[in-house]
Design a protein around this motif. Structure first.
Motif, PDB file in Angstrom:
ATOM      1  N   THR A  57       0.831  -1.197   0.000  1.00  0.00           N
ATOM      2  CA  THR A  57       0.000   0.000   0.000  1.00  0.00           C
ATOM      3  C   THR A  57       0.864   1.245   0.000  1.00  0.00           C
ATOM      4  OG1 THR A  57      -1.771   1.182   1.164  1.00  0.00           O
ATOM      5  CG2 THR A  57      -0.197  -0.002   2.539  1.00  0.00           C
ATOM      6  N   ASP A  58       0.333   2.309  -0.604  1.00  0.00           N
ATOM      7  CA  ASP A  58       1.038   3.591  -0.544  1.00  0.00           C
ATOM      8  C   ASP A  58       0.383   4.526   0.470  1.00  0.00           C
ATOM      9  OD1 ASP A  58      -1.256   4.213  -1.933  1.00  0.00           O
ATOM     10  OD2 ASP A  58      -0.236   5.179  -3.609  1.00  0.00           O
ATOM     11  N   ASP A  59      -0.571   4.000   1.259  1.00  0.00           N
ATOM     12  CA  ASP A  59      -1.190   4.779   2.328  1.00  0.00           C
ATOM     13  C   ASP A  59      -0.311   4.651   3.574  1.00  0.00           C
ATOM     14  OD1 ASP A  59      -2.702   5.993   4.296  1.00  0.00           O
ATOM     15  OD2 ASP A  59      -4.579   5.010   3.738  1.00  0.00           O
ATOM     16  N   VAL A  60       0.585   5.600   3.753  1.00  0.00           N
ATOM     17  CA  VAL A  60       1.550   5.505   4.850  1.00  0.00           C
ATOM     18  C   VAL A  60       0.895   5.655   6.222  1.00  0.00           C
ATOM     19  CG1 VAL A  60       3.550   6.147   3.474  1.00  0.00           C
ATOM     20  CG2 VAL A  60       2.199   7.945   4.594  1.00  0.00           C
ATOM     21  N   ARG A  61      -0.360   6.083   6.250  1.00  0.00           N
ATOM     22  CA  ARG A  61      -1.061   6.152   7.538  1.00  0.00           C
ATOM     23  C   ARG A  61      -1.192   4.765   8.162  1.00  0.00           C
ATOM     24  NH1 ARG A  61      -6.543   8.621   6.199  1.00  0.00           N
ATOM     25  NH2 ARG A  61      -6.232   7.094   4.559  1.00  0.00           N
ATOM     26  N   VAL A  62      -1.264   3.727   7.339  1.00  0.00           N
ATOM     27  CA  VAL A  62      -1.368   2.368   7.882  1.00  0.00           C
ATOM     28  C   VAL A  62      -0.085   2.005   8.624  1.00  0.00           C
ATOM     29  CG1 VAL A  62      -1.837  -0.056   7.372  1.00  0.00           C
ATOM     30  CG2 VAL A  62      -2.944   1.729   6.004  1.00  0.00           C
ATOM     31  N   PHE A  63       1.069   2.281   8.033  1.00  0.00           N
ATOM     32  CA  PHE A  63       2.346   2.006   8.706  1.00  0.00           C
ATOM     33  C   PHE A  63       2.438   2.799  10.005  1.00  0.00           C
ATOM     34  CE2 PHE A  63       3.220   0.970   4.294  1.00  0.00           C
ATOM     35  CZ  PHE A  63       3.991  -0.176   4.380  1.00  0.00           C
ATOM     36  N   ALA A  64       2.177   4.097   9.919  1.00  0.00           N
ATOM     37  CA  ALA A  64       2.262   4.962  11.097  1.00  0.00           C
ATOM     38  C   ALA A  64       1.232   4.559  12.142  1.00  0.00           C
ATOM     39  CB  ALA A  64       2.064   6.423  10.694  1.00  0.00           C
ATOM     40  N   GLY A  65       0.029   4.248  11.690  1.00  0.00           N
ATOM     41  CA  GLY A  65      -1.038   3.887  12.617  1.00  0.00           C
ATOM     42  C   GLY A  65      -0.726   2.638  13.414  1.00  0.00           C
ATOM     43  N   CYS A  66      -0.184   1.620  12.753  1.00  0.00           N
ATOM     44  CA  CYS A  66       0.137   0.375  13.453  1.00  0.00           C
ATOM     45  C   CYS A  66       1.177   0.582  14.550  1.00  0.00           C
ATOM     46  CB  CYS A  66       0.623  -0.672  12.462  1.00  0.00           C
ATOM     47  SG  CYS A  66      -0.674  -1.360  11.421  1.00  0.00           S
ATOM     48  N   LEU A 135      10.475   7.286   9.093  1.00  0.00           N
ATOM     49  CA  LEU A 135      10.193   7.681  10.472  1.00  0.00           C
ATOM     50  C   LEU A 135       9.487   6.548  11.218  1.00  0.00           C
ATOM     51  CD1 LEU A 135      10.564  10.081  12.437  1.00  0.00           C
ATOM     52  CD2 LEU A 135       8.216  10.750  11.874  1.00  0.00           C
ATOM     53  N   ALA A 136       8.619   5.812  10.528  1.00  0.00           N
ATOM     54  CA  ALA A 136       7.951   4.667  11.151  1.00  0.00           C
ATOM     55  C   ALA A 136       8.973   3.614  11.568  1.00  0.00           C
ATOM     56  CB  ALA A 136       6.911   4.074  10.194  1.00  0.00           C
ATOM     57  N   ILE A 137       9.946   3.361  10.718  1.00  0.00           N
ATOM     58  CA  ILE A 137      10.996   2.398  11.065  1.00  0.00           C
ATOM     59  C   ILE A 137      11.792   2.907  12.268  1.00  0.00           C
ATOM     60  CG2 ILE A 137      13.142   1.334  10.244  1.00  0.00           C
ATOM     61  CD1 ILE A 137      11.759   1.324   7.414  1.00  0.00           C
ATOM     62  N   LEU A 138      12.070   4.206  12.291  1.00  0.00           N
ATOM     63  CA  LEU A 138      12.770   4.801  13.430  1.00  0.00           C
ATOM     64  C   LEU A 138      11.946   4.615  14.713  1.00  0.00           C
ATOM     65  CD1 LEU A 138      14.906   7.870  13.570  1.00  0.00           C
ATOM     66  CD2 LEU A 138      12.967   7.855  15.098  1.00  0.00           C
ATOM     67  N   VAL A 139      10.633   4.838  14.633  1.00  0.00           N
ATOM     68  CA  VAL A 139       9.771   4.665  15.810  1.00  0.00           C
ATOM     69  C   VAL A 139       9.813   3.221  16.301  1.00  0.00           C
ATOM     70  CG1 VAL A 139       7.335   4.599  16.533  1.00  0.00           C
ATOM     71  CG2 VAL A 139       8.259   6.645  15.425  1.00  0.00           C
ATOM     72  N   SER A 140       9.875   2.276  15.381  1.00  0.00           N
ATOM     73  CA  SER A 140       9.919   0.872  15.795  1.00  0.00           C
ATOM     74  C   SER A 140      11.222   0.525  16.518  1.00  0.00           C
ATOM     75  CB  SER A 140       9.725  -0.046  14.582  1.00  0.00           C
ATOM     76  OG  SER A 140      10.893  -0.096  13.788  1.00  0.00           O
ATOM     77  N   ARG A 141      12.209   1.418  16.455  1.00  0.00           N
ATOM     78  CA  ARG A 141      13.519   1.168  17.079  1.00  0.00           C
ATOM     79  C   ARG A 141      13.880   2.194  18.141  1.00  0.00           C
ATOM     80  NH1 ARG A 141      15.967  -0.195  11.147  1.00  0.00           N
ATOM     81  NH2 ARG A 141      14.966  -2.223  11.009  1.00  0.00           N
ATOM     82  N   LEU A 142      12.905   2.918  18.634  1.00  0.00           N
ATOM     83  CA  LEU A 142      13.186   3.994  19.598  1.00  0.00           C
ATOM     84  C   LEU A 142      13.995   3.526  20.796  1.00  0.00           C
ATOM     85  CD1 LEU A 142       9.878   6.076  19.665  1.00  0.00           C
ATOM     86  CD2 LEU A 142      12.120   6.779  18.792  1.00  0.00           C
ATOM     87  N   GLY A 143      13.699   2.347  21.291  1.00  0.00           N
ATOM     88  CA  GLY A 143      14.402   1.845  22.459  1.00  0.00           C
ATOM     89  C   GLY A 143      15.862   1.508  22.215  1.00  0.00           C
ATOM     90  N   MET A 144      16.272   1.486  20.942  1.00  0.00           N
ATOM     91  CA  MET A 144      17.644   1.106  20.605  1.00  0.00           C
ATOM     92  C   MET A 144      18.520   2.284  20.189  1.00  0.00           C
ATOM     93  SD  MET A 144      16.945  -2.260  18.269  1.00  0.00           S
ATOM     94  CE  MET A 144      15.264  -2.095  17.680  1.00  0.00           C
ATOM     95  N   LEU A 145      17.910   3.459  20.000  1.00  0.00           N
ATOM     96  CA  LEU A 145      18.643   4.579  19.420  1.00  0.00           C
ATOM     97  C   LEU A 145      18.883   5.703  20.420  1.00  0.00           C
ATOM     98  CD1 LEU A 145      16.686   4.812  16.053  1.00  0.00           C
ATOM     99  CD2 LEU A 145      18.928   3.784  16.419  1.00  0.00           C
ATOM    100  N   PRO A 146      20.052   6.347  20.342  1.00  0.00           N
ATOM    101  CA  PRO A 146      20.299   7.507  21.211  1.00  0.00           C
ATOM    102  C   PRO A 146      19.506   8.721  20.713  1.00  0.00           C
ATOM    103  CG  PRO A 146      22.173   7.134  19.761  1.00  0.00           C
ATOM    104  CD  PRO A 146      21.221   6.000  19.532  1.00  0.00           C
ATOM    105  N   ARG A 147      19.247   9.633  21.621  1.00  0.00           N
ATOM    106  CA  ARG A 147      18.447  10.823  21.316  1.00  0.00           C
ATOM    107  C   ARG A 147      19.017  11.632  20.148  1.00  0.00           C
ATOM    108  NH1 ARG A 147      15.057  13.964  25.186  1.00  0.00           N
ATOM    109  NH2 ARG A 147      14.339  15.743  23.994  1.00  0.00           N
ATOM    110  N   ASP A 148      20.344  11.806  20.081  1.00  0.00           N
ATOM    111  CA  ASP A 148      20.911  12.614  19.007  1.00  0.00           C
ATOM    112  C   ASP A 148      20.690  11.983  17.635  1.00  0.00           C
ATOM    113  OD1 ASP A 148      22.748  10.569  19.641  1.00  0.00           O
ATOM    114  OD2 ASP A 148      24.489  11.787  19.130  1.00  0.00           O
ATOM    115  N   LYS A 149      20.693  10.659  17.550  1.00  0.00           N
ATOM    116  CA  LYS A 149      20.412   9.962  16.288  1.00  0.00           C
ATOM    117  C   LYS A 149      18.957  10.197  15.884  1.00  0.00           C
ATOM    118  CE  LYS A 149      20.722   6.753  13.007  1.00  0.00           C
ATOM    119  NZ  LYS A 149      21.270   7.078  11.699  1.00  0.00           N
ATOM    120  N   ILE A 150      18.054  10.100  16.836  1.00  0.00           N
ATOM    121  CA  ILE A 150      16.629  10.323  16.574  1.00  0.00           C
ATOM    122  C   ILE A 150      16.410  11.743  16.058  1.00  0.00           C
ATOM    123  CG2 ILE A 150      14.351  10.510  17.661  1.00  0.00           C
ATOM    124  CD1 ILE A 150      15.356   8.287  19.630  1.00  0.00           C
TER     125      ILE A 150
END
Length: 196
Positions: A57-66, A135-150
């Motif tokens: 799908t090209d509806d990125v709201r689905v990725f973000a929503g999940c 950004l959705a992929i970044l959100v899925s990895r928030l617990g692994m990334l330092p604040r400056d990378k985010i």
């Protein structure tokens, strides 16, 4: 590095309850590998009903929503297949699990394509859609990334949003930014749930 296609995976359990999750499927030979992390509903469902649909799908709201608690997207049955497809899918691949390599952390489900269908035309690329997906992929990895990378990633990706986003991309971006803000606030207060 393998070819990975970002998709929305639909699975069901034995009771027929549908689960929707964004997962990058991995190309291998003439099929795809689904490799969800343990624990996950997708993993449990594949153990009960070894079929899935990779929705494109090209509806990125689905990725973000999940990734932000908005997991109830309409699905429709697929004739002769045990798993429904996403209503918003432009195309999909019906997958059957043929083998599982259970490495304990991220079991790899080797799937063959048993059906494919195109439902609607793909109307072109958009930088904002790609930015939301990143950004959705970044959100899925928030617990692994330092604040400056985010913060650095957000600064770069926001350029595409500012220049090319439509309403759907802006809405999805807003959901993800709220999730990041909540994460950073919780991390700063020390009250973050590590399982988030």
């Amino acid at each position: 590095m393998p070819y990975i296609r970002e998709s929305i995976i639909t699975t069901v359990n034995k009771a027929g309850n549908v689960h929707i999750a964004p997962i990058g499927i991995i190309a291998e030979n003439d099929g795809w590998v689904i490799a969800p992390f343990r624990p996950s509903v997708t993993l449990d469902n594949l153990a009960e009903v070894p079929f899935a649909i990779a929705n494109y799908t090209d509806d990125v709201r689905v990725f973000a929503g999940c990734l932000t608690g908005r997991k109830h997207w309409p699905t429709v049955p697929v004739d002769g297949f045990p798993v429904p497809r996403l209503e918003a899918a432009l195309a999909y691949s019906g997958l059957e699990v043929r083998a599982v390599d259970d490495n304990g952390v991220r079991p790899r489900h080797f799937c063959r394509v048993v059906r494919e269908e195109t439902r609607a035309p793909f109307t072109g690329l958009n930088r904002a859609k790609a930015a939301v997906l990143e950004l959705a992929i970044l959100v899925s990895r928030l617990g692994m990334l330092p604040r400056d990378k985010i913060e650095a990633e957000i600064a770069y990706l926001s350029i595409a949003i500012e220049k090319t986003a439509g309403e759907g991309e802006k809405e999805a971006w807003g959901w993800l930014m709220q999730r990041i803000s909540d994460h950073l606030t919780a991390k700063g207060s020390g009250s973050e749930d590590p399982r988030a």
